[in-house]
Design an enzyme around this catalytic site. Sequence first.
Site, PDB file in Angstrom:
ATOM      1  N   THR A  31       0.874  -1.158   0.000  1.00 30.91           N
ATOM      2  CA  THR A  31       0.000   0.000   0.000  1.00 30.91           C
ATOM      3  C   THR A  31       0.916   1.214   0.000  1.00 30.91           C
ATOM      4  O   THR A  31       1.889   1.255   0.739  1.00 30.91           O
ATOM      5  CB  THR A  31      -0.877   0.031   1.273  1.00 30.91           C
ATOM      6  OG1 THR A  31      -1.628  -1.165   1.309  1.00 30.91           O
ATOM      7  CG2 THR A  31      -1.826   1.220   1.257  1.00 30.91           C
ATOM      8  N   ASP A 140       8.578  -4.113 -15.965  1.00 30.22           N
ATOM      9  CA  ASP A 140       7.154  -3.827 -15.758  1.00 30.22           C
ATOM     10  C   ASP A 140       6.848  -2.392 -16.198  1.00 30.22           C
ATOM     11  O   ASP A 140       6.167  -1.638 -15.516  1.00 30.22           O
ATOM     12  CB  ASP A 140       6.784  -4.036 -14.283  1.00 30.22           C
ATOM     13  CG  ASP A 140       5.278  -4.198 -14.097  1.00 30.22           C
ATOM     14  OD1 ASP A 140       4.568  -4.364 -15.109  1.00 30.22           O
ATOM     15  OD2 ASP A 140       4.811  -4.155 -12.941  1.00 30.22           O
TER      16      ASP A 140
HETATM   17  N1  LIG Z   1       6.248   8.062  -5.373  1.00 32.49           N
HETATM   18  C1  LIG Z   1       4.940   7.992  -5.592  1.00 32.49           C
HETATM   19  N2  LIG Z   1       4.204   9.106  -5.675  1.00 32.49           N
HETATM   20  C2  LIG Z   1       2.866   9.023  -5.915  1.00 32.49           C
HETATM   21  N3  LIG Z   1       2.192   7.861  -6.085  1.00 32.49           N
HETATM   22  C3  LIG Z   1       2.875   6.721  -6.009  1.00 32.49           C
HETATM   23  C4  LIG Z   1       4.279   6.710  -5.755  1.00 32.49           C
HETATM   24  N4  LIG Z   1       4.694   5.428  -5.734  1.00 32.49           N
HETATM   25  C5  LIG Z   1       3.611   4.674  -5.967  1.00 32.49           C
HETATM   26  N5  LIG Z   1       2.517   5.426  -6.154  1.00 32.49           N
HETATM   27  C6  LIG Z   1       1.155   4.954  -6.436  1.00 32.49           C
HETATM   28  O1  LIG Z   1       0.972   3.683  -5.843  1.00 32.49           O
HETATM   29  C7  LIG Z   1       0.704   2.698  -6.855  1.00 32.49           C
HETATM   30  C8  LIG Z   1       1.317   1.372  -6.446  1.00 32.49           C
HETATM   31  O2  LIG Z   1       2.717   1.530  -6.293  1.00 32.49           O
HETATM   32  P1  LIG Z   1       3.731   0.461  -6.854  1.00 32.49           P
HETATM   33  O3  LIG Z   1       3.469   0.283  -8.322  1.00 32.49           O
HETATM   34  O4  LIG Z   1       5.097   0.841  -6.458  1.00 32.49           O
HETATM   35  O5  LIG Z   1       3.228  -0.826  -6.055  1.00 32.49           O
HETATM   36  P2  LIG Z   1       3.280  -2.321  -6.528  1.00 32.49           P
HETATM   37  O6  LIG Z   1       2.850  -3.175  -5.395  1.00 32.49           O
HETATM   38  O7  LIG Z   1       4.620  -2.633  -7.044  1.00 32.49           O
HETATM   39  O8  LIG Z   1       2.184  -2.264  -7.683  1.00 32.49           O
HETATM   40  P3  LIG Z   1       1.825  -3.346  -8.865  1.00 32.49           P
HETATM   41  O9  LIG Z   1       1.247  -4.528  -8.212  1.00 32.49           O
HETATM   42  O10 LIG Z   1       0.804  -2.611  -9.717  1.00 32.49           O
HETATM   43  O11 LIG Z   1       3.080  -3.617  -9.613  1.00 32.49           O
HETATM   44  C9  LIG Z   1       1.283   3.298  -8.117  1.00 32.49           C
HETATM   45  O12 LIG Z   1       0.707   2.781  -9.288  1.00 32.49           O
HETATM   46  C10 LIG Z   1       1.005   4.767  -7.938  1.00 32.49           C
HETATM   47  O13 LIG Z   1      -0.313   5.078  -8.289  1.00 32.49           O
END
Ligand SMILES: Nc1ncnc2c1ncn2[C@@H]1O[C@H](COP(=O)(O)OP(=O)(O)OP(=O)(O)O)[C@@H](O)[C@H]1O
EC number: 2.7.11.1
Length: 813
Positions: A31, A140
């Site tokens: 999250t 990705d």
């Molecule tokens: N630095 C940031 N600033 C603003 N929003 C962010 C930032 N980092 C992440 N987010 C938001 O949070 C979401 C999820 O982050 P992230 O993609 O790093 O997680 P994840 O668990 O790797 O996601 P996924 O399962 O989609 O690969 C991003 O798509 C973006 O909308």
Amino acid sequence: MAAAAPKRRMGLEKIGLYDVGRAIGKGNFATVRIARHRIAKTKVAVKSIDVSKLDKENLIKLEREVKIVTMIDHPHIVKCYEIMRVDNMLYIVSEYCSTGELYATLMGKGRVTEDIARKWFTETAAAVSYLHNKGIVHRDLKTENILLGKDSKIKLIDFGFSNFQTPDQLLNTWCGSPPYAAPELLLGNSYDGMKADIWSMGVLLYILVTGGFPFGSESVNDLKRSVLSGVVKIPYWVSVECADFIRKMLVLNPTKRMTIQNVLAHRWMHIRNDVKKQVQNLESSIRPTPSKLNPTIMMFMQQHGKWTEEQIIDAVLGRNFESPIFATYELLADKVKIGSLEGTGEEYPRRGSRGSILSGRANVDEQPLTPTISAHQLAQLNLSSPDCDSDDSSNSDLCDESPLSSLEPNHKQFTLPRGLDLMGNRFENRRHTLCASEQLLSPNLMGQFPPPNLLLNNFTMSPLGFPPMPEGQAAEFPFPSLHPALGAFPTTDLSKMLPVPKSERRASAGETLLPTNFDLQQHLANLSANPVSFPTVEEEGRSYLAKYGGKRNTVHCLGNQIGGGVQNPIPRYQRTPYAKAPPAERRSSWASPSLSQQQQSHLEKIFKDALQTNNDISRLHKEFKNLSHGCAQSQITNEGSSLACPQISITDEYNRQHNIAPSASSFDPVSIFQKNAQEVVFGQRPATAIGFSSTSFSGMSTPEQTTRSMDDRVRSIVCTLPFAEVVEELKSSLNILKIPFAETQEMVYEPQVTEMRRLSLPSGVEIGVAVLPPEHKSHVEFAIINNDSPTSEILCDQLICRLRMIDPNWSSE
Ligand SMILES: Nc1ncnc2c1ncn2[C@@H]1O[C@H](COP(=O)(O)OP(=O)(O)OP(=O)(O)O)[C@@H](O)[C@H]1O
């Protein structure tokens, strides 16, 4: 009136040196929440992962992500500041980008012009080139993992699937998102991660310039078939150079596909664009490990973080991402654009040049025991962050009523127009990364992929929407079937994209995440059966009050004095003229400029009387009627009582920020007050008459004054000295410091009405003094409500020290 500061940070969890607020994103296991560093006052994004929920494979992946994010530093890659490990949780703190995902931007805009596409694509390519040069593959790349920072700058995120790759090495793990996956991945073959990244970049550019996906599919199998056909249909409006470029990135045979160097060299990239220079400039702006530490930051950190010089040097030069010291330094350094301060001759020498690495002190000049910082230096620390949108002087958009539920807050609070509702809720519609093991997505098993989902159903149908009409042609193609792109793009009504039912959201690897056709039909049936209706302003007002109990953020009057004993839901310690409610609860009251001081005093008096005479507010009611007489631009009838109070306007933070209702709603405050109000505000700001909460969607009147967002940077002290003496002491201290202030007198409507003195400083510091029950001591609060800065904090500290000196019996709340 006052409370200990931490308690006021309602809804903000404290993790390390961060106040962590609402959720801004959600991934497979993580999250992402917005947070604010308490010393640097910079907004950051905190990604939290519960490691106890990860299996061995995902733990390895996570540690790899940590390793990679802490070794990269590029202007177009979101910068990592700190890694925190607390109990089962791992937190990755990185720079915050408020503009959000490119995906959401494209959902709103459709395709973009080739010039904009070139800018964004060049920046993405620069980031990918940086990674590939370091032997890192992203794996990705997709619009959801590209954020837009300040000035629409691209910021690449999500290194959850990134890995190291040596030149001749092939990778095996299947990861990524199907629409962006290279054919070799879809086939389940070993693959060159760098070439797979280039394929994803081809898909990305295609999406930018067309507004749709290049390969259509009803299912993963169909997607595979479409990809492997080798046919890439490119709409006519895409330039020849761009089409050629896309085709060269979407080459089936990875050995014949472009490399990142070829990408940077393609002629489309060079149209009105000096890519070479741009990439070189970007590479040269990558900050090397600092050779010298900034003395201003050092001193500031010693004062505010209470760290020793040695600790700071060790953490910063050792690039210790698990140390709050390193993060604090980096955040401050980003604020002052460290480069401009280097080379002044005052710097701390770098570790390598010191005689003793262990002590780190040999060559370090002795600093004064209590370092001092000039106002000029402080001002530099208060500069905005140069690149991202992290700088902020308030926590205003950090909090939410319920941080996690904020993933879908607006969906519930506002009834949006149909299309907006469905398109805008990116958490519902966004595609997620599939992280399937090789077996799961091996060619044989691909056919057994779970039921078709909407996303895949709509590949051919451009999940980003039907390609916008070429400029100036809309009138010529009134019907979708006549759209020039029809041959290439079967139409989809984007408004019918289906939100993903929670039950179907994927939690982890390889699951399908979108609804079945049955759900889609059901959804479409519901859409036509239940046309979207907007709540009336009154309904909104009522439902908001029902939900939030009429909380508001300024001077309080106990609701249980009125209308039959409803307990004020706000604990005493939070009821302060300065305390900030989480944004979901907060609303701004805009006052009537037409309400004279005299009228306001009159209202106050009637209200006071009402309190004392069995809560009879009929006079107040009548008074409002009189007030509204003659200015009834917006007659609003509220259950029989027809009142016009066009000048008493209410909006809320969300609407204001999102421009949903650039103006505010007006409704009959008295009726709502009679039924639901728990609190009433008089004199919050000179012209404010009455304030209620509202989540209005439909705007009616114009805010007469810009609201100031209340920060929670509140200090307080309780003095035993008489009210007048405390006020005098504060005023004379300010005079000695030659700090101008405006003094206003307000009333605090507690059961016992008391006077409050407000001293407003131009720097944005507000000081309130009031004698409050039960002890009837002088409560003093200091709030930095504007231009949050260390200088303001120091001033508040100094004034508190002064009061402590003259009042040995002072106490804190
Ligand atoms: N630095 C940031 N600033 C603003 N929003 C962010 C930032 N980092 C992440 N987010 C938001 O949070 C979401 C999820 O982050 P992230 O993609 O790093 O997680 P994840 O668990 O790797 O996601 P996924 O399962 O989609 O690969 C991003 O798509 C973006 O909308």
